[in-house]
Design a protein around this motif. Sequence first.
Motif, PDB file in Angstrom:
ATOM      1  N   TYR A   6     -31.176  21.226  26.978  1.00 33.91           N
ATOM      2  CA  TYR A   6     -32.121  20.367  27.686  1.00 33.91           C
ATOM      3  C   TYR A   6     -31.427  19.820  28.922  1.00 33.91           C
ATOM      4  N   ARG A  45     -36.407  22.338  29.253  1.00 35.15           N
ATOM      5  CA  ARG A  45     -35.914  23.019  28.051  1.00 35.15           C
ATOM      6  C   ARG A  45     -35.650  24.481  28.422  1.00 35.15           C
ATOM      7  N   THR A  77     -40.953  23.333  29.644  1.00 35.56           N
ATOM      8  CA  THR A  77     -40.317  24.496  29.026  1.00 35.56           C
ATOM      9  C   THR A  77     -40.382  25.646  30.006  1.00 35.56           C
TER      10      THR A  77
END
Length: 150
Positions: A121, A109, A76
């Motif tokens: 994504y 992400r 992330t």
Amino acid sequence: MILYRITTKPYIHDLSGTGAMQHGGRWNSQGQRMLYTSESLSLSMLEVMANVSSARMSKGFYCTELEFPDDLPIETLKNLPQGWNSFPHTIATMEIGGRFLKTGGLCLRVPSTIVSSEFNYLLNPLHDNFHHIKINDVRPLLFDQRLWQL
């Protein structure tokens, strides 16, 4: 996790990232393979609408639904550079995506620039575990013509 990708018929089974490699994008430079997907079909549709002219919308589009196994790693993005969501995009986001690919990440992400509380994504088709990502379904997708009258 289910991910969504919208494309035209010739590319419905193409998960090679060739399109992004040929043209580059917000998160990758030309020459870098990357597969752009979204967490929902509606976000995927908005992403296409933001990047495709209404004249090209007459082409038939298809939704490719991907199964991303829960045990595969997802990175992330924690710190977004200033202007990450600007249009046109800046080189800063391309460099982030390039570093992700260079360090061998599988999935990154990132927030959508259209709906910042939702996520896209970015997949690395050259990763050793990419073959675990499977196509669940492919189906025709019609965009309601009212969307182009705005």
